[in-house]
Design a protein around this motif. Structure first.
Motif, PDB file in Angstrom:
ATOM      1  N   ALA A  46      13.147  14.348  15.972  1.00  0.00           N
ATOM      2  CA  ALA A  46      13.423  13.800  14.643  1.00  0.00           C
ATOM      3  C   ALA A  46      13.913  12.356  14.699  1.00  0.00           C
ATOM      4  CB  ALA A  46      14.427  14.694  13.918  1.00  0.00           C
ATOM      5  N   PRO A  47      14.836  12.001  15.606  1.00  0.00           N
ATOM      6  CA  PRO A  47      15.251  10.592  15.677  1.00  0.00           C
ATOM      7  C   PRO A  47      14.079   9.646  15.970  1.00  0.00           C
ATOM      8  CG  PRO A  47      16.845  11.973  16.805  1.00  0.00           C
ATOM      9  CD  PRO A  47      15.668  12.851  16.481  1.00  0.00           C
ATOM     10  N   ARG A  48      13.182  10.070  16.872  1.00  0.00           N
ATOM     11  CA  ARG A  48      12.042   9.202  17.174  1.00  0.00           C
ATOM     12  C   ARG A  48      11.150   9.055  15.949  1.00  0.00           C
ATOM     13  NH1 ARG A  48       9.315   7.556  21.904  1.00  0.00           N
ATOM     14  NH2 ARG A  48       7.178   6.855  21.469  1.00  0.00           N
ATOM     15  N   ALA A  49      10.925  10.173  15.238  1.00  0.00           N
ATOM     16  CA  ALA A  49      10.079  10.113  14.048  1.00  0.00           C
ATOM     17  C   ALA A  49      10.683   9.171  13.010  1.00  0.00           C
ATOM     18  CB  ALA A  49       9.904  11.513  13.469  1.00  0.00           C
ATOM     19  N   LYS A  50      11.978   9.279  12.795  1.00  0.00           N
ATOM     20  CA  LYS A  50      12.628   8.402  11.806  1.00  0.00           C
ATOM     21  C   LYS A  50      12.569   6.941  12.238  1.00  0.00           C
ATOM     22  CE  LYS A  50      16.604  10.585  11.468  1.00  0.00           C
ATOM     23  NZ  LYS A  50      17.964  10.879  10.955  1.00  0.00           N
ATOM     24  N   SER A  51      12.591   6.718  13.554  1.00  0.00           N
ATOM     25  CA  SER A  51      12.535   5.334  14.030  1.00  0.00           C
ATOM     26  C   SER A  51      11.182   4.687  13.763  1.00  0.00           C
ATOM     27  CB  SER A  51      12.842   5.281  15.532  1.00  0.00           C
ATOM     28  OG  SER A  51      11.741   5.771  16.302  1.00  0.00           O
ATOM     29  N   LEU A  52      10.161   5.504  13.503  1.00  0.00           N
ATOM     30  CA  LEU A  52       8.829   4.977  13.216  1.00  0.00           C
ATOM     31  C   LEU A  52       8.689   4.484  11.781  1.00  0.00           C
ATOM     32  CD1 LEU A  52       6.632   7.746  14.921  1.00  0.00           C
ATOM     33  CD2 LEU A  52       7.117   5.459  15.813  1.00  0.00           C
ATOM     34  N   ILE A  53       9.593   4.889  10.907  1.00  0.00           N
ATOM     35  CA  ILE A  53       9.445   4.598   9.479  1.00  0.00           C
ATOM     36  C   ILE A  53       9.405   3.101   9.175  1.00  0.00           C
ATOM     37  CG2 ILE A  53      10.606   4.800   7.234  1.00  0.00           C
ATOM     38  CD1 ILE A  53      11.342   7.658   7.986  1.00  0.00           C
ATOM     39  N   PRO A  54      10.346   2.289   9.678  1.00  0.00           N
ATOM     40  CA  PRO A  54      10.285   0.853   9.337  1.00  0.00           C
ATOM     41  C   PRO A  54       8.971   0.193   9.743  1.00  0.00           C
ATOM     42  CG  PRO A  54      12.423   1.404  10.283  1.00  0.00           C
ATOM     43  CD  PRO A  54      11.548   2.605  10.488  1.00  0.00           C
ATOM     44  N   GLY A  55       8.497   0.486  10.943  1.00  0.00           N
ATOM     45  CA  GLY A  55       7.253  -0.131  11.391  1.00  0.00           C
ATOM     46  C   GLY A  55       6.052   0.302  10.575  1.00  0.00           C
ATOM     47  N   GLN A  56       5.995   1.590  10.225  1.00  0.00           N
ATOM     48  CA  GLN A  56       4.871   2.074   9.412  1.00  0.00           C
ATOM     49  C   GLN A  56       4.942   1.509   8.000  1.00  0.00           C
ATOM     50  OE1 GLN A  56       2.188   3.755  10.554  1.00  0.00           O
ATOM     51  NE2 GLN A  56       3.150   3.445  12.557  1.00  0.00           N
ATOM     52  N   TRP A  57       6.150   1.301   7.485  1.00  0.00           N
ATOM     53  CA  TRP A  57       6.300   0.689   6.167  1.00  0.00           C
ATOM     54  C   TRP A  57       5.798  -0.753   6.208  1.00  0.00           C
ATOM     55  CZ3 TRP A  57       5.939   0.602   1.394  1.00  0.00           C
ATOM     56  CH2 TRP A  57       6.625  -0.265   0.546  1.00  0.00           C
ATOM     57  N   ASP A  58       6.098  -1.474   7.279  1.00  0.00           N
ATOM     58  CA  ASP A  58       5.591  -2.846   7.430  1.00  0.00           C
ATOM     59  C   ASP A  58       4.064  -2.855   7.467  1.00  0.00           C
ATOM     60  OD1 ASP A  58       8.139  -3.891   7.463  1.00  0.00           O
ATOM     61  OD2 ASP A  58       8.279  -3.984   9.653  1.00  0.00           O
ATOM     62  N   ARG A  59       3.471  -1.889   8.178  1.00  0.00           N
ATOM     63  CA  ARG A  59       2.015  -1.828   8.266  1.00  0.00           C
ATOM     64  C   ARG A  59       1.388  -1.540   6.904  1.00  0.00           C
ATOM     65  NH1 ARG A  59      -0.250   1.871  12.940  1.00  0.00           N
ATOM     66  NH2 ARG A  59      -2.156   1.000  12.031  1.00  0.00           N
ATOM     67  N   LEU A  60       2.029  -0.659   6.143  1.00  0.00           N
ATOM     68  CA  LEU A  60       1.512  -0.359   4.804  1.00  0.00           C
ATOM     69  C   LEU A  60       1.536  -1.588   3.920  1.00  0.00           C
ATOM     70  CD1 LEU A  60       2.931   3.143   3.762  1.00  0.00           C
ATOM     71  CD2 LEU A  60       0.549   2.504   4.107  1.00  0.00           C
ATOM     72  N   ARG A  61       2.630  -2.342   3.964  1.00  0.00           N
ATOM     73  CA  ARG A  61       2.736  -3.547   3.128  1.00  0.00           C
ATOM     74  C   ARG A  61       1.730  -4.604   3.546  1.00  0.00           C
ATOM     75  NH1 ARG A  61       8.790  -5.438   3.099  1.00  0.00           N
ATOM     76  NH2 ARG A  61       8.564  -4.872   5.290  1.00  0.00           N
ATOM     77  N   GLU A  62       1.454  -4.690   4.832  1.00  0.00           N
ATOM     78  CA  GLU A  62       0.449  -5.653   5.291  1.00  0.00           C
ATOM     79  C   GLU A  62      -0.934  -5.270   4.791  1.00  0.00           C
ATOM     80  OE1 GLU A  62       0.711  -5.845   9.507  1.00  0.00           O
ATOM     81  OE2 GLU A  62       2.758  -6.633   9.517  1.00  0.00           O
ATOM     82  N   ALA A  63      -1.217  -3.965   4.801  1.00  0.00           N
ATOM     83  CA  ALA A  63      -2.531  -3.495   4.360  1.00  0.00           C
ATOM     84  C   ALA A  63      -2.676  -3.560   2.843  1.00  0.00           C
ATOM     85  CB  ALA A  63      -2.755  -2.064   4.839  1.00  0.00           C
ATOM     86  N   LYS A  64      -1.561  -3.339   2.130  1.00  0.00           N
ATOM     87  CA  LYS A  64      -1.573  -3.347   0.664  1.00  0.00           C
ATOM     88  C   LYS A  64      -0.390  -4.164   0.150  1.00  0.00           C
ATOM     89  CE  LYS A  64      -3.806   1.177   0.206  1.00  0.00           C
ATOM     90  NZ  LYS A  64      -3.724   2.522  -0.432  1.00  0.00           N
ATOM     91  N   PRO A  65      -0.548  -5.487   0.078  1.00  0.00           N
ATOM     92  CA  PRO A  65       0.568  -6.350  -0.347  1.00  0.00           C
ATOM     93  C   PRO A  65       1.126  -5.986  -1.720  1.00  0.00           C
ATOM     94  CG  PRO A  65      -1.223  -7.653   0.579  1.00  0.00           C
ATOM     95  CD  PRO A  65      -1.743  -6.254   0.446  1.00  0.00           C
ATOM     96  N   GLU A  66       0.308  -5.339  -2.573  1.00  0.00           N
ATOM     97  CA  GLU A  66       0.788  -4.992  -3.909  1.00  0.00           C
ATOM     98  C   GLU A  66       1.930  -3.983  -3.876  1.00  0.00           C
ATOM     99  OE1 GLU A  66      -2.846  -2.302  -3.129  1.00  0.00           O
ATOM    100  OE2 GLU A  66      -2.198  -4.354  -2.697  1.00  0.00           O
ATOM    101  N   LEU A  67       2.126  -3.328  -2.740  1.00  0.00           N
ATOM    102  CA  LEU A  67       3.201  -2.340  -2.647  1.00  0.00           C
ATOM    103  C   LEU A  67       4.577  -2.988  -2.727  1.00  0.00           C
ATOM    104  CD1 LEU A  67       1.885   0.096   0.113  1.00  0.00           C
ATOM    105  CD2 LEU A  67       1.804   0.363  -2.368  1.00  0.00           C
ATOM    106  N   THR A  68       4.657  -4.282  -2.422  1.00  0.00           N
ATOM    107  CA  THR A  68       5.949  -4.955  -2.515  1.00  0.00           C
ATOM    108  C   THR A  68       6.457  -4.974  -3.956  1.00  0.00           C
ATOM    109  OG1 THR A  68       4.836  -7.092  -2.724  1.00  0.00           O
ATOM    110  CG2 THR A  68       5.486  -6.396  -0.506  1.00  0.00           C
ATOM    111  N   GLU A  69       5.538  -4.823  -4.931  1.00  0.00           N
ATOM    112  CA  GLU A  69       5.935  -4.814  -6.337  1.00  0.00           C
ATOM    113  C   GLU A  69       6.733  -3.569  -6.705  1.00  0.00           C
ATOM    114  OE1 GLU A  69       2.408  -5.211  -8.645  1.00  0.00           O
ATOM    115  OE2 GLU A  69       1.707  -7.012  -7.612  1.00  0.00           O
ATOM    116  N   LEU A  70       6.637  -2.535  -5.875  1.00  0.00           N
ATOM    117  CA  LEU A  70       7.352  -1.300  -6.178  1.00  0.00           C
ATOM    118  C   LEU A  70       8.852  -1.523  -6.299  1.00  0.00           C
ATOM    119  CD1 LEU A  70       5.611   1.351  -3.872  1.00  0.00           C
ATOM    120  CD2 LEU A  70       5.711   1.395  -6.366  1.00  0.00           C
TER     121      LEU A  70
END
Length: 271
Positions: A46-70
């Motif tokens: 679980a700690p490793r999985a949670k540590s992946l969240i920031p990086g995956q969130w960065d990847r999502l924003r790079e792929a879909k910049p409109e998500l920053t509007e959320l």
């Protein structure tokens, strides 16, 4: 199935829809659970999985910049607090998964698997399966993660339709009926399973042909009816929906009378 007019707005008119926090959180959690299996079994914690969240969130924003509007807000502190709460909720969903499945004992055969099959009628089916497990004996299990809550029993059949759709595609592709369909509801901590048989998949195939016939007819006639439900309150298209006093945009496809015929069965239209 939910609303024919909504299908038209999304598939034919391609009207834009605002990203939602709930849907984006679901995408983020799916990405984390997929990437976790890159690690050796013993390190899938679980700690490793949670540590992946920031990086995956960065990847999502790079792929879909409109998500920053959320989380856009004139008050930077308020925006930051909203984002922090949202990320914490994603962490909680990821943690709950570990109470439902043990990833150290799983070795998925496929993750985020794109599948496509053409039925004998010519109708093409395709989708993306979250996870496919294959036992040493060859039995197949299809797994789908849901970040919402499990439906009440009377609505379980609707939830399973997507899974039976995947099972049908796998059956037509591999000539193997999946042994088990499994929906993992992270929002409520429930696991819904179903063991399909050939008769189930044949019923789904017949239903899909009926749905396609309805889609083809509506495409040719331009007659897309709204189907009001409680979900209307979350629809982005109320301004152009007759149920809310709106007028749909001009229909962009040629319209033919129903009696003019629909062409050969299974030919592809909007998908």
């Amino acid at each position: 199935m939910q609303c024919p007019l909504l299908y038209r707005f999304r598939v034919i008119d391609k009207l834009p829809e605002k990203p939602s926090e709930a849907a984006t959180r679901g995408t983020l959690v799916h990405a984390v659970l997929e990437r976790l299996f890159d690690a050796p079994a013993a390190e899938r914690t679980a700690p490793r999985a949670k540590s992946l969240i920031p990086g995956q969130w960065d990847r999502l924003r790079e792929a879909k910049p409109e998500l920053t509007e959320l989380f856009a807000d004139s008050d930077e502190q308020a925006a930051g607090e909203r984002l922090a709460r949202w990320l914490t909720e994603a962490e909680q969903l990821v943690e709950r998964w570990f109470t439902l499945e043990d990833p150290t004992r799983l070795e998925p055969a496929e993750r985020e698997l794109f599948v496509e099959a053409r039925l004998d009628s010519g109708l093409k089916l395709r989708g993306i399966i979250d996870r496919v497990d294959v036992a040493p004996t060859g039995e197949v299990r299809i797994v789908d993660y849901k970040t919402g809550k499990a439906p009440r029993p009377e609505y379980a059949e609707g939830a399973l339709f997507q899974m039976k759709f995947y099972a049908l595609v796998v059956w037509r592709l591999k000539q193997v009926v999946p042994r088990r369909l499994q929906l993992v509801y992270l929002g409520s901590g429930d696991v819904l399973t179903y063991d399909p048989v050939v008769a189930d998949l044949e019923r789904v195939e017949r239903k899909l042909h009926s749905l396609w016939d309805a889609i083809r007819l509506a495409t040719e006639t331009g007659d897309w009816r709204p189907r009001p439900t409680k979900l209307c309150g979350w629809c982005d298209h109320q301004a152009v929906c007759p149920e809310f006093g709106g007028t749909p945009p001009p229909y962009p496809l040629p319209v033919r009378p129903p009696e003019s015929g629909g062409g050969e069965q299974g030919r592809m239209g909007p998908d």
